[in-house]
Design an enzyme around this catalytic site. Sequence first.
Site, mmCIF file in Angstrom:
data_model
loop_
_atom_site.group_PDB
_atom_site.id
_atom_site.type_symbol
_atom_site.label_atom_id
_atom_site.label_comp_id
_atom_site.label_asym_id
_atom_site.label_seq_id
_atom_site.Cartn_x
_atom_site.Cartn_y
_atom_site.Cartn_z
ATOM 1 N N CYS A 61 0.979 -1.445 -0.198
ATOM 2 C CA CYS A 61 -0.338 0.092 -0.113
ATOM 3 C C CYS A 61 0.760 0.837 0.144
ATOM 4 O O CYS A 61 2.097 1.368 0.163
ATOM 5 C CB CYS A 61 -0.847 -0.185 1.034
ATOM 6 S SG CYS A 61 -1.583 -0.991 1.240
ATOM 7 N N GLY B 67 -0.180 0.349 -4.665
ATOM 8 C CA GLY B 67 -1.683 -0.208 -4.605
ATOM 9 C C GLY B 67 -2.391 0.705 -5.708
ATOM 10 O O GLY B 67 -2.727 1.323 -5.842
ATOM 11 N N ASN C 194 0.314 1.270 6.230
ATOM 12 C CA ASN C 194 0.797 -0.087 4.635
ATOM 13 C C ASN C 194 1.594 -0.986 5.616
ATOM 14 O O ASN C 194 2.583 -0.298 6.465
ATOM 15 C CB ASN C 194 1.932 0.894 4.425
ATOM 16 C CG ASN C 194 2.843 -0.592 3.112
ATOM 17 O OD1 ASN C 194 3.740 0.390 2.779
ATOM 18 N ND2 ASN C 194 2.452 -1.033 2.827
ATOM 19 N N GLY C 195 1.461 -1.850 5.608
ATOM 20 C CA GLY C 195 2.456 -3.206 6.760
ATOM 21 C C GLY C 195 1.173 -4.086 7.251
ATOM 22 O O GLY C 195 0.087 -4.550 6.269
ATOM 23 N N TYR D 146 11.784 -5.063 -6.653
ATOM 24 C CA TYR D 146 10.534 -4.622 -7.730
ATOM 25 C C TYR D 146 10.029 -3.457 -7.790
ATOM 26 O O TYR D 146 9.143 -2.715 -8.317
ATOM 27 C CB TYR D 146 9.884 -5.828 -6.965
ATOM 28 C CG TYR D 146 8.310 -5.897 -8.151
ATOM 29 C CD1 TYR D 146 8.446 -5.476 -9.551
ATOM 30 C CD2 TYR D 146 7.415 -5.855 -7.726
ATOM 31 C CE1 TYR D 146 7.634 -6.190 -10.105
ATOM 32 C CE2 TYR D 146 5.827 -6.266 -8.301
ATOM 33 C CZ TYR D 146 6.385 -5.985 -9.411
ATOM 34 O OH TYR D 146 4.344 -6.005 -10.075
#
Length: 492
Positions: free
Chosen positions: A19, A46, A119-120, A262
């Site tokens: 995210c 996202g 985020n996580g 990536y």
Amino acid sequence: MGDFVEEREFYSDKPGEECGIFGVISANEPVAYLTYLGLFALQHRGQESAGIAVGDGRAMDTKRGMGLLTDVFRNGLPELKGDKAIGHVRYSTAGASIPVNTQPLMVSFSGGNLALAHNGNLTNVNALKRELADKGAFFHTSMDTEALVAVIISAEKQAIGEKIAESMKKVEGAFSLALLTDDKLVAVRDKFGFRPLCIGRLADGWAVASESCALDAAGAKFVRDVEPGEVVVFTRGGQRPESFFYDKGINKAAHCVFEYIYFARTDSIIDGRSVYLSRIAMGRELARENPDLKERVDAVFSVPDSGTTAAIGFGMESGVPFLEGLNKNRYVGRTFIQPTQQKRDVGVRMKLNPVRPLVEGKAIAIVDDSIVRGTTSGKILKLLRDAGARELHMLISSPPILYPCYYGIDTAVRKELISATHTGEEIRQYIGADSLRFVSLAGLRRALDAGASGTMCYACFNGEYPLWPQDQPGSRQAAESGEMCQCRGEGK
Ligand code: SF4
């Protein structure tokens, strides 16, 4: 009747992104618009849903929805003209991709209004939810973000920085957070610093973002990264923020190495490292570890765009020319296909097409960043073989992925990971390559600067998890048997 293929299905053999979060506080800037700009730069993290929450000191307004940022805000931003805002773009697997799970999450409690973007992936969320439910909390979503909100508002301390610092001691796992209260913007990073989070300066305010590219997009000047275990509290007026450490975790930092391989944009700088230069260094390592290819191949191609920077690095180190031998159609979006066509087969052909004069009769090295399930590489190599390639050598700028991720990345469960279930030779045959070479773990560490590589998480390559999930006793055995992956279905 036909069917539709989504752009993200072309990347079905990539780890799922996580995210992106963004936040801003400023008396004079258009905070919702700056948040929109920041999220736009984070859209690669996202594409399932997006949302922005705005506060003006008395009220809060939030607008959230499914789809890309441009879909969700097609008819405008939240109406409230505030002095602070946070935003979120979300990745999830299909099961959890529903409107109730969009963020930022907003609540009103005895201390005022609170909005949170996360985020996580928490590794003790079940235990946390049980404890909170015993004290009377109700949960309406399947997101562990709701547990974060509940644990913060139930903390006894009054000052928001201390309240958050106290509550974070109960939370385990990967989390970078942006929070809004009625008078503050708060940034939090877990004690391992798994997911990135950085701070930027505006003329009369501050911004926080998952990646520095979002600060650039919003016109904020990068100041520093939020440290592992740090809580940073920003107040309107632009004065210096307050900083608390809920855990002095700096010596235990375990930044996700996949951000460099990536996930992150190449124009971002994360924890002091340029993503672009890291990928160039990975490509150089591939060239150093495979010196025979220098004489053997005529050109190096990339699988665009994820393998491109490493392919350039391979070319720089080996002297083999980097050529754009696969043309990428950038306008696929959501595309109609015939019902008789297999989505993945037609998807690869719609997205990529070989440049024949660069391929016919040539020996080619082709670079990609990773192989997860092995579903796409073979189709790409077949395109090149059908276009007349003489030899095809597949180079991967990460080591084989052998273990699932528990920290918010959808790498698939272990039994779906092709490198965990097949030998390199079996994979080479399956994808139809003349040779298949992965960068070594030592090479990856060198690419990321050996001196600093002790601050990285490499668990999906070596199984050395910095933190085991509390939720399932025996989870190590479950993971090794291939049965579980915490993050799948959570996807924040
Ligand atoms: S296990 Fe892999 S994907 Fe997950 S945080 Fe660690 S390096 Fe990143």
